[in-house]
Scaffold this active site. Structure first.
Site, PDB file in Angstrom:
ATOM      1  N   ASP A 205       0.814  -1.215   0.000  1.00  0.00           N
ATOM      2  CA  ASP A 205       0.000   0.000   0.000  1.00  0.00           C
ATOM      3  C   ASP A 205       0.847   1.263   0.000  1.00  0.00           C
ATOM      4  OD1 ASP A 205      -2.549   1.205  -0.078  1.00  0.00           O
ATOM      5  OD2 ASP A 205      -2.531   1.554   2.078  1.00  0.00           O
ATOM      6  N   SER A 229      -6.699   5.336  -0.510  1.00  0.00           N
ATOM      7  CA  SER A 229      -6.917   4.072  -1.222  1.00  0.00           C
ATOM      8  C   SER A 229      -8.410   3.750  -1.248  1.00  0.00           C
ATOM      9  CB  SER A 229      -6.167   2.933  -0.523  1.00  0.00           C
ATOM     10  OG  SER A 229      -4.792   3.233  -0.404  1.00  0.00           O
ATOM     11  N   GLN A 279      -4.364  -1.167  -7.653  1.00  0.00           N
ATOM     12  CA  GLN A 279      -5.085  -0.336  -6.702  1.00  0.00           C
ATOM     13  C   GLN A 279      -5.648   0.882  -7.418  1.00  0.00           C
ATOM     14  OE1 GLN A 279      -3.379   2.599  -3.616  1.00  0.00           O
ATOM     15  NE2 GLN A 279      -3.727   0.771  -2.379  1.00  0.00           N
TER      16      GLN A 279
END
Length: 294
Positions: A205, A229, A279
């Protein structure tokens, strides 16, 4: 093992609080909200703890971030045992704070299996030797950080990350939406592959959505940027170790609708593709009333 690495491994372990229910602590990394990678790694850890005995390895996870998490509250995880098959096992995980879901994840596990093999080539980039770490750079620009987060950003980190051709987040310039990051744990880790899998989920991430900002000459460090995110997927292809150098090759093929899409490929130093990542995140620039024209 370093203290910061031990702390991260403990953070990802979780406490059992009932049948298929777990609790994890939260950690303040200096962001506005709880770091999404923490919840990803902890959710995968919760799912792993519900597996039947056997040689199960994660092969994919798909998560949606539903609400911002807080660093002040612990996180509770509830795991639904969706399926236990002969080859594959499936789990659904809901992460909550104060009774409200902040993330939902589907993850799948597989027994090791031989089959057809092909993979992408590793990008031809410089190795990690001689590249300053993100912490080294943060310490160089220590006085530019707000006092509230200065010590957090410049403290030792459990995962060392070295960015090739890094962006100056305080004075970004327009560049291609590409990023190459070498990363590894800062000390040797246990041989348990699940420990490495949860830590990789945590680490994926970092660095993704900022790559989508490159073509626009803005950064997460600038006033008025709203970055978060939205969803996150990881596919685990082959065995790896987080205490050995891994190259995270990231690109962003699209930005539209206030969102940026990023993709990542993770290679070991031998050029083997060990994982892939995708993502989409919020990349919104909020203009204050003072900055608007008449």
């Amino acid at each position: 093992m370093s203290d910061v690495l031990q702390e991260l491994m403990e953070l990802l372990k979780l406490e059992s609080i009932g049948v298929n229910r777990f609790r994890g602590r939260s950690q303040d990394l200096g962001f506005r909200n709880l770091f999404g990678g923490q919840v990803l790694g902890q959710s995968l850890s919760a799912a792993i703890q519900t597996l039947n005995h056997g040689d199960w390895n994660p092969h994919s996870l798909h998560a949606y971030f539903l609400r911002p998490g807080t660093v002040q509250d612990s996180v509770e995880f509830e795991v639904d045992v969706v399926r236990d098959g002969r080859t594959f096992a499936t789990r659904q995980v809901t992460a909550s704070q104060n009774g409200k879901a902040i993330l939902t994840m589907m993850c799948s596990f597989q027994h090791p299996e031989e089959g057809f093999e092909h993979m992408a080539d590793m990008p031809s980039v410089a190795g990690p030797e001689g590249i300053p770490s993100q912490v080294d750079l943060a310490r160089k620009f220590r006085d530019f950080f707000p006092e509230r987060v200065r010590d957090i950003y410049t403290a030792d980190k459990p995962i060392e990350m070295r960015v090739i051709d890094p962006v100056n987040i305080f004075a970004p310039q327009k560049k291609e939406p590409l990023k190459h990051v070498w990363m590894r744990a800062d000390a040797p880790m246990p041989d348990d592959p699940h420990v490495h899998s949860t830590m990789l989920a945590y680490a994926t991430d970092f660095n993704l959505i900022p790559t989508a900002l490159h073509p626009h000459a803005v950064s997460v460090g600038q006033k008025g940027m709203q970055v978060a995110s939205l969803d996150h997927s990881v596919w685990f292809h082959r065995p790896f170790r987080m205490d050995e150098w891994l190259l995270y090759a990231i690109d962003s093929p699209n930005g539209s609708g206030g969102r940026g899409l990023c993709r990542g490929q993770i290679f070991n130093q031998q050029g083997v593709l060990v994982a892939s990542v995708a993502q989409e995140g919020l990349i919104r620039q909020v203009v204050s009333d003072e900055g608007k024209g008449d």
